[in-house]
Scaffold this active site. Structure first.
Site, PDB file in Angstrom:
ATOM      1  N   MET A  76       0.822  -1.187   0.000  1.00 36.15           N
ATOM      2  CA  MET A  76       0.000   0.000   0.000  1.00 36.15           C
ATOM      3  C   MET A  76       0.864   1.248   0.000  1.00 36.15           C
ATOM      4  O   MET A  76       0.467   2.286  -0.469  1.00 36.15           O
ATOM      5  CB  MET A  76      -0.897  -0.011   1.240  1.00 36.15           C
ATOM      6  CG  MET A  76      -2.143   0.824   1.086  1.00 36.15           C
ATOM      7  SD  MET A  76      -3.115   0.362  -0.328  1.00 36.15           S
ATOM      8  CE  MET A  76      -3.835  -1.169   0.263  1.00 36.15           C
ATOM      9  N   VAL A  98       7.590   3.852   3.629  1.00 34.19           N
ATOM     10  CA  VAL A  98       8.006   4.992   4.447  1.00 34.19           C
ATOM     11  C   VAL A  98       9.493   5.211   4.242  1.00 34.19           C
ATOM     12  O   VAL A  98      10.287   4.271   4.328  1.00 34.19           O
ATOM     13  CB  VAL A  98       7.705   4.747   5.937  1.00 34.19           C
ATOM     14  CG1 VAL A  98       8.167   5.938   6.770  1.00 34.19           C
ATOM     15  CG2 VAL A  98       6.221   4.519   6.153  1.00 34.19           C
ATOM     16  N   LYS A 133       5.851   9.229   3.722  1.00 36.23           N
ATOM     17  CA  LYS A 133       5.030   8.061   3.376  1.00 36.23           C
ATOM     18  C   LYS A 133       4.605   8.174   1.917  1.00 36.23           C
ATOM     19  O   LYS A 133       3.976   9.147   1.500  1.00 36.23           O
ATOM     20  CB  LYS A 133       3.805   8.022   4.274  1.00 36.23           C
ATOM     21  CG  LYS A 133       2.899   6.830   4.015  1.00 36.23           C
ATOM     22  CD  LYS A 133       3.399   5.601   4.699  1.00 36.23           C
ATOM     23  CE  LYS A 133       2.447   4.431   4.539  1.00 36.23           C
ATOM     24  NZ  LYS A 133       2.973   3.229   5.173  1.00 36.23           N
ATOM     25  N   ASP A 142      -6.976   1.776  10.889  1.00 39.79           N
ATOM     26  CA  ASP A 142      -5.941   0.738  10.783  1.00 39.79           C
ATOM     27  C   ASP A 142      -5.090   0.700  12.042  1.00 39.79           C
ATOM     28  O   ASP A 142      -3.867   0.628  11.980  1.00 39.79           O
ATOM     29  CB  ASP A 142      -5.068   0.986   9.556  1.00 39.79           C
ATOM     30  CG  ASP A 142      -4.267  -0.254   9.163  1.00 39.79           C
ATOM     31  OD1 ASP A 142      -4.689  -1.380   9.536  1.00 39.79           O
ATOM     32  OD2 ASP A 142      -3.233  -0.115   8.494  1.00 39.79           O
TER      33      ASP A 142
END
Length: 499
Positions: A1, A4, A19, A119
């Site tokens: 997804m 970093v 990110k 999350d």
């Protein structure tokens, strides 16, 4: 997804975390989906950037670069909760509760701004060293999730082990969904795994939807709270205020040990049967900590019989302290730290690669807590835990205690916090709380008086750290025997040997 990166902000001359998030639509031929998702992510990332709170990662900027978003964030120096449990093992309930309080504070700020994290999991909770700040991070990934996420073909956004059942089934989500994830995260901190973790993703999703959570046995006082947080019905989960109220006494309980009136010595002409064990004023275990520590105290309650009269416990302040600095070695004989001229533990090399164990004073008794000492003969022994041992004089006028635990947090700060809490104790009066030395290393001494059921008591506590463990040698006694009591205490301190 996303990934970093550690980066340098040349304009402001600071190190940041960046990110990288892909915003591609789930369907290649659906540009509307990609555009909607970009706008949603930008809106929520901007909302997060407005949150200036100790427990929320700070977002500095968002850069839109076509198929990617770059979120510039604060770089937190520390480990994730996931890594801590993997490397150091599960946490103590008090330590987990302390982390839970930090997350509650973070979610309160986030939810007030209309944002859902979506999350929360151990990997997204950072514990910053050395101050042990709890930081909720990874809002960029959270912004990708929406109510339709799991109804889209082949797409599962987030971590199934920590995903609320309403999110799995595509039902409406809200703040209770984040609280579910918080409950699963705290349960994982206590056991090392999610209470719904199974061998496959499908089995995990089935467990989230239909099975009861596997609350770890180590949850202790957190068990009912975790059960409530992991309720299938979002409306049955506690609100943030109720959650905070339930966590606080577990994370920072008042140091309230229990005490009983001293048992009178049996008269020679009327011998009495030996009564059952009774308790003196005692320091409770630390905030573990855990750390944590960090950090955790337990409330102890007990009743004991003495000479046919029941005695009740009173508020007494003391602490089993955990810290991370100092390695006491050679005795310096200072008054506050004690130690006198007694032997110090030594490790002597023999042939290369081998060592002799520390030499022990004559008559020293080894304890499971990793230390040895020479308590007075004829005193009653009471083992509270493997690492905590009490000895009580025959007349009940003095008690000696030795303890050990993992060293977590700052030694002096932990004792100072406990001393502040102790002020609520009956007739509590601080004599001193100061740094000292014990066998050449840093230590802390805490001395105070208090009254219990009309009987005056004097307490003296000494704490120090050696090689990652925290040790205490304590005593409390009635002032009428002070000279004898302090002489006994000094002898015991001289004999104390870290193994």
């Amino acid at each position: 997804m996303g990934r970093v990166w550690r980066a340098a902000d040349d304009m402001l001359d600071r190190t940041v975390a960046v990110k990288e998030i892909r915003i591609d639509g789930r369907a290649p031929d659906d540009p509307e989906d990609a555009r909607t998702r970009r706008e949603r992510t930008l809106r929520e990332a901007r909302a997060t950037a407005r949150i200036d709170h100790l427990n929320v990662v700070r977002v500095y900027d968002v850069v839109d670069d076509g198929e990617r978003l770059w979120i510039v964030m604060e770089l937190v120096t520390g480990r994730s909760l996931e890594r801590i449990t993997a490397e150091d093992g599960p946490l103590h309930p008090g330590e987990a509760a302390r982390i839970g309080l930090g997350l509650v504070a973070a979610l309160r700020q986030v939810h007030e701004r209309g944002v859902l994290h979506r999350d929360i999991k151990p990997g997204n909770v950072l514990i910053e060293a050395p101050g042990q700040r709890v930081v909720l991070t990874d809002f960029g990934i959270a912004a990708i999730q929406d109510a339709k996420a799991l109804t889209m073909v082949g797409m599962l956004v987030g971590s199934p082990d920590y995903m609320a059942p309403e999110r799995v089934s595509g039902r409406p989500q809200g703040p209770p969904s984040d609280l579910w994830s918080l409950g699963a995260t705290l349960a994982a901190a206590l056991s090392g795994r999610s209470p719904f973790s199974r061998g496959t993703t499908l089995a995990t999703l089935h467990a989230v939807l239909y099975e009861e959570p596997e609350i770890p046995a180590a949850a202790g006082p957190l068990h009912p709270l975790l059960t409530a947080l992991l309720a299938k019905d979002p409306q049955a989960r506690p609100a943030l205020d109720a959650l905070e109220a339930a966590l606080r006494p577990i994370a920072h309980p008042e140091p309230v040990p229990t005490v009983t009136l001293p048992r009178p010595a049996p008269r020679p002409t009327h011998p009495q049967p030996h009564p059952g064990p009774h308790r003196r004023p005692e320091p409770p275990p630390p905030p573990r900590p855990p750390g944590p520590g960090p950090w955790w105290h337990r409330r102890r309650t007990a009743l004991a019989a003495a000479a046919g009269v029941a005695a009740v416990g009173a508020v007494v302040a003391a602490v089993l302290v955990t810290a991370t600095s100092g390695s006491p070695r050679d005795d310096d004989g200072d008054r506050a730290g004690g130690g006198g001229g007694g032997p110090s533990p030594t490790v002597t090399a023999t042939v290369e690669g081998t060592y002799r164990p520390p030499s022990l004073p004559p008559g020293a008794r080894q304890e499971a807590g990793g230390y040895a000492w020479d308590p007075p003969e004829g005193w009653r022994r009471d083992v509270r835990t493997g690492a905590e041992v009490h000895y009580t004089s025959p007349d009940g006028a003095q008690e000696l205690v030795a303890k050990s635990s993992l060293a977590r947090g700052d030694l002096m700060e932990t004792w100072r916090t406990s001393e502040e809490n102790a002020r609520q104790g009956r007739d509590y009066r601080k004599i001193r709380l100061e740094e000292t030395t014990f066998r050449g290393g840093p230590a802390v001494v805490w001395e105070y008086t208090f009254t219990l059921e009309g009987v005056a008591w004097h307490a003296r506590l000494l704490g120090f750290n050696v090689d990652g463990k925290s040790y205490q040698v304590n005593t409390w006694y009635q002032p009428g025997i002070e000279e004898q009591a302090l002489a006994t205490y000094e002898d015991v301190k001289k004999s104390f040997t870290v193994l």
